[in-house]
Design a protein around this motif. Structure first.
Motif, PDB file in Angstrom:
ATOM      1  N   VAL A 627       0.848  -1.190   0.000  1.00  0.00           N
ATOM      2  CA  VAL A 627       0.000   0.000   0.000  1.00  0.00           C
ATOM      3  C   VAL A 627       0.885   1.242   0.000  1.00  0.00           C
ATOM      4  CG1 VAL A 627      -1.843   1.210   1.222  1.00  0.00           C
ATOM      5  CG2 VAL A 627      -1.720  -1.287   1.300  1.00  0.00           C
ATOM      6  N   GLU A 639      -0.665  11.216  -0.966  1.00  0.00           N
ATOM      7  CA  GLU A 639      -0.138   9.874  -1.192  1.00  0.00           C
ATOM      8  C   GLU A 639       1.217   9.988  -1.886  1.00  0.00           C
ATOM      9  OE1 GLU A 639      -1.422   6.438  -4.194  1.00  0.00           O
ATOM     10  OE2 GLU A 639      -2.850   6.664  -2.520  1.00  0.00           O
ATOM     11  N   HIS A 675       1.576   1.765   6.266  1.00  0.00           N
ATOM     12  CA  HIS A 675       0.607   0.898   6.946  1.00  0.00           C
ATOM     13  C   HIS A 675       0.278  -0.284   6.048  1.00  0.00           C
ATOM     14  CE1 HIS A 675      -2.803   2.170   4.364  1.00  0.00           C
ATOM     15  NE2 HIS A 675      -2.147   3.325   4.310  1.00  0.00           N
ATOM     16  N   ASP A 677      -2.809  -3.078   4.619  1.00  0.00           N
ATOM     17  CA  ASP A 677      -4.168  -2.859   4.139  1.00  0.00           C
ATOM     18  C   ASP A 677      -5.232  -3.162   5.189  1.00  0.00           C
ATOM     19  OD1 ASP A 677      -3.931  -5.586   4.274  1.00  0.00           O
ATOM     20  OD2 ASP A 677      -4.274  -5.956   2.144  1.00  0.00           O
ATOM     21  N   SER A 680      -6.570   0.480   6.043  1.00  0.00           N
ATOM     22  CA  SER A 680      -7.372   1.183   5.036  1.00  0.00           C
ATOM     23  C   SER A 680      -8.587   0.384   4.602  1.00  0.00           C
ATOM     24  CB  SER A 680      -6.503   1.492   3.807  1.00  0.00           C
ATOM     25  OG  SER A 680      -5.914   0.306   3.295  1.00  0.00           O
ATOM     26  N   GLU A 681      -8.607  -0.934   4.843  1.00  0.00           N
ATOM     27  CA  GLU A 681      -9.743  -1.762   4.438  1.00  0.00           C
ATOM     28  C   GLU A 681     -10.620  -2.178   5.614  1.00  0.00           C
ATOM     29  OE1 GLU A 681      -8.369  -5.021   2.125  1.00  0.00           O
ATOM     30  OE2 GLU A 681      -7.502  -3.756   0.543  1.00  0.00           O
ATOM     31  N   PHE A 689     -15.120   1.433   3.591  1.00  0.00           N
ATOM     32  CA  PHE A 689     -13.747   1.356   4.055  1.00  0.00           C
ATOM     33  C   PHE A 689     -13.414   2.554   4.944  1.00  0.00           C
ATOM     34  CE2 PHE A 689     -13.166  -1.167   0.024  1.00  0.00           C
ATOM     35  CZ  PHE A 689     -12.916  -2.367   0.667  1.00  0.00           C
ATOM     36  N   TYR A 690     -12.442   2.324   5.812  1.00  0.00           N
ATOM     37  CA  TYR A 690     -11.980   3.394   6.691  1.00  0.00           C
ATOM     38  C   TYR A 690     -11.327   4.493   5.858  1.00  0.00           C
ATOM     39  CZ  TYR A 690      -9.231   5.747  10.301  1.00  0.00           C
ATOM     40  OH  TYR A 690      -8.672   6.680  11.128  1.00  0.00           O
ATOM     41  N   PRO A 691     -11.861   5.726   5.899  1.00  0.00           N
ATOM     42  CA  PRO A 691     -11.313   6.823   5.075  1.00  0.00           C
ATOM     43  C   PRO A 691     -10.064   7.416   5.723  1.00  0.00           C
ATOM     44  CG  PRO A 691     -13.209   7.606   6.303  1.00  0.00           C
ATOM     45  CD  PRO A 691     -13.058   6.148   6.650  1.00  0.00           C
ATOM     46  N   LEU A 692      -8.939   6.774   5.509  1.00  0.00           N
ATOM     47  CA  LEU A 692      -7.710   7.138   6.208  1.00  0.00           C
ATOM     48  C   LEU A 692      -7.315   8.583   5.956  1.00  0.00           C
ATOM     49  CD1 LEU A 692      -5.206   6.422   7.847  1.00  0.00           C
ATOM     50  CD2 LEU A 692      -4.201   5.455   5.776  1.00  0.00           C
TER      51      LEU A 692
END
Length: 739
Positions: A627, A639, A675, A677, A680-681, A689-692
């Protein structure tokens, strides 16, 4: 402010019936009503309230729960005003029905707001406080309602009810925002609903409450009960879609809560059933023991105080649903079983009966609070319209079922002592049976056995020596249970010590500072009580700079743990011997290839991210199928764009042509987050999904340790259950300052 407002509105749901019950004798004397009219009003109000739960849930989903709550509060104020100005019996009964319907809509709207306004991981605290507020409202109502009705008059009491309703309406309008929860993108347009379940409840409640009035053989009563049974049978056969469809139970669907609607339904039934039984039996037994007027109020107040304590205990200690049912429901059954004996004691009926009633309230709410919070946490928004109505609907149905028993119908004024004892024993049996299904059978049976021995010792007319032997036997059984539990606890503690030592040996804690980097790390296995999973992380300081590794091995179980151990061992040795970061990645790639050949697993691979800092101000990154890391500053989250190579284990990283690393500037305001996945998943109940990137700006500080602590707390608030391991490494320059 919002939480207190919703709790106060919800408390009206238990305060208003107590006010109506206290006003009944005065209303009958002034308006010429009798018990039959009162019973008819209750039947109509309960049936319409059950239907209102389905309608209010649908309306709240479509139009927003704020609008539904405002309409319900307006109807509650209008109905209370109509009661205060009632000029005839029929106008009073109409006001009662309006108030019952408005209370159902307000209760459901507040429950829906609680479920959607808080993250799933916080619902256990919110639900515990919310149920404690309801119990405190019941405690206040049973003490103040008779006094207010006798001193100020029943019309003034109804007018007092209109004032807080109107005040709450104004506060909701100005303080609460719209809580409409549209269907998420990608969700099916046609979702499952609890409306068929509530429709069966409407027919069942009406039939059960009309049966004592008209008889079981009355055509309308039979039609209502048969209609409810046919509706349940059609759903069980799959003829209509609803959450009880057997195919859904065989194939778990996203709309079906993992925590189980059945447990919430059963405990709600027990709560409504027990409340009616206590309200009928306690006054009769207190009177037969020669108690003073108002002593029954004190005993029922203890029931509310025990309920508040149980809800707060479940909310603050985070009691699991199985533990709450295993402990709470047997305690409630014990309290119900002891009440006939304790209330019949002429020496101290109020103190002893109050202790037993408090035990009943403590047990019921200790079982209900964790089940309810787990149910709300796992409830998707596409099913939350009428799904949240299961609990209030179950309480209403339990109340109606209790009124089918002899001497609990509104037509009966006071039950005889023998009849009251029979009612309490029936209630104890109902709660005990539910405990066997929802709790751990061994714990439930042990508590029930000890309780039965204590009950026999207290009630049997036997010589003192025999009673002493029975008491000693009871203590011996209880001691054996405690001893066995202690041994289990010691074995669990030793296994956790071994687990912790193994985790620290394989996954060493990252130091706060290494070379010119400040570091923080987090590892958490998805499986409860598992110290190590398939994720890995490490950091070492070498002659070539500070090197950091984080990754994820394909698969789970002991094979994944073995691969993690091999990879970390190779990294810790080769990081000090290999000059280039690309060469180090090639060494790790060959290590995974060797492990795959040795185990005969052609599909073994691992994603990995390697980071190296050779000099202050910059880091080098190689991404092997992992990731993408994030760069976090106080103003933005971006990112990091790096070439993504094949994962380790494919043999694609040749030693003669090692991959080139990507250089990233690292100033004092930037923190890099790497991190796996699992973070983030992580999904919530709605499958999102967790909105990091969206949650990181909410961190109070932007140092490595603060970001890790924020992510650890926030991801557990987002989801009620992790499904994959999580590994996080944050790093920044030594000159990094908090924002």
């Amino acid at each position: 402010m919002i939480g207190l407002l919703l709790a106060a509105i919800t408390a009206l749901y238990v305060i208003t019936p107590a006010l109506h019950t206290a006003a009944v004798p005065f209303v009958e004397a002034e308006l010429g009503l009798d018990r039959a009219h009162e019973a008819g009003a209750r039947v109509a109000g309960a049936s319409l309230a059950m239907g209102t739960l389905a309608a209010a849930g649908r309306a709240g989903q479509a139009m927003g729960r704020r609008r539904v709550l405002m309409a319900a509060l307006a109807a509650l104020a209008a109905g209370s005003l109509l009661l205060a100005l009632a000029f005839s019996g029929w106008s009073y009964l109409a006001g009662r029905i309006i108030v019952d319907v408005a209370l159902a809509a307000a209760f459901l709207s507040c429950l829906g707001m609680i479920a959607t306004a808080h993250l799933p991981g916080r619902l256990h605290r919110v639900t515990g406080g919310w149920l404690a507020a309801m119990s405190a409202g019941f405690l206040m109502a049973v003490n103040l309602a008779p006094f207010l009705a006798s001193t100020t008059g029943w019309r003034s009491v109804m007018l007092m009810l209109a004032v807080p309703s109107a005040t709450a309406l104004l506060l909701v309008r100005h303080r609460l925002g719209d809580t409409r929860t549209p269907t998420p993108a990608g969700a099916p347009a046609k979702t499952r609903s609890a409306a068929p379940l509530l429709a069966a409840g409407v027919l069942g409640v009406a039939g059960l409450q009309l049966a004592p009035l008209w008889g079981w053989a009355h055509p309308l009563v039979a039609a209502l009960l048969v209609g409810a049974a046919l509706l349940v049978g059609a759903a069980a056969a799959g003829l209509i879609p609803w959450p009880l469809h057997r195919g859904s139970l065989r194939r778990p669907a996203p709309f079906l809560p993992r925590s189980g609607w059945g447990a919430v339904l059963a405990i709600g039934l027990a709560l409504g059933f027990t409340h009616v039984v206590l309200s009928v039996a306690v006054p009769s037994l207190i009177a037969s023991a020669g108690g003073n007027p108002g002593d029954d109020t004190l005993v029922l107040s203890a029931f509310g105080a025990g309920g508040a304590a149980g809800a707060l205990l479940a909310g603050t200690r985070r009691v699991s649903p199985v533990t709450g049912a295993s402990l709470g429901l047997p305690l409630a059954a014990l309290g119900l079983g002891l009440l006939p004996t304790l209330l019949g004691n002429p020496a101290c009926p109020v103190a002893c009966g109050g202790a037993a009633a408090a035990l009943v309230g403590l047990g019921l709410l200790l079982a209900l609070a964790p089940r309810m919070s787990a149910f709300l946490a796992s409830l998707p928004r596409t099913w939350a319209g009428t799904g949240i109505a299961i609990l209030p609907g179950a309480i209403l149905f339990g109340t109606a079922a209790a009124q089918v028993l002899p001497y609990t119908s509104p037509l009966f004024v006071v039950a005889a002592p023998a009849e009251a004892q029979e009612l309490l024993w029936i209630g104890a049996a109902v709660v005990g049976v539910i405990a066997l299904f929802l709790g751990r059978p061994a714990v439930t049976l042990a508590v029930a056995g000890v309780s039965a021995l204590q009950y026999l010792t207290a009630t049997a007319e036997i010589p003192h020596s025999v009673a002493l032997v029975a008491a000693l036997a009871t203590g011996a059984v209880a001691g054996a249970v405690v001893w066995i539990r202690r041994q289990q606890t010691e074995r669990l503690w030793r296994s956790r010590e071994v687990e912790s030592a193994l985790q620290h040996a394989v996954l060493r804690p990252l130091p706060d500072r290494l070379g010119d980097l400040r570091l923080a790390g987090l590892y958490q296995a998805a499986t409860a009580d598992a110290g190590i999973g398939g994720d890995f992380l490490d950091a070492v300081h070498t002659p070539f700079g500070t090197r950091v590794l984080i990754g994820d091995v394909r698969g789970k179980g002991m094979e994944a743990v073995q691969t993690v151990t091999d990879l970390l061992g190779s990294f810790r040795s080769q990081a000090h011997e290999t000059a280039g970061l690309g060469e180090l990645a090639a060494c790790l790639d060959r290590q995974v290839v060797r492990a795959a050949h040795a185990r005969g697993d052609d599909e073994l691979f691992a994603t990995a991210l390697l980071v190296q800092q050779s000099a202050p101000g910059a880091v080098e990154i190689i991404n092997c199928g992992h990731v993408a890391p994030l760069a976090v500053t106080p103003s933005e989250v971006t990112e990091i764009d790096t070439p993504v190579l094949l994962p380790l284990g494919f043999g694609a990283l040749a030693a003669d042509e090692p991959p080139a690393a990507t250089t990233l500037p690292l100033d004092r305001r930037t923190t890099v987050i790497a991190h796996t996945d699992g973070l983030s998943e992580a999904r919530n109940a709605n499958g999102e999904f967790y909105p990091l990137a969206e949650r990181l700006p909410h961190a109070p500080r932007f140092t490595p340790a603060a970001l890790v602590a924020h992510l650890d707390t926030d991801v557990h608030d987002w989801t009620d259950q992790l499904t994959d391991d999580i590994a996080i490494v944050t790093l920044a320059g030594t000159l990094c300052r908090a924002a």
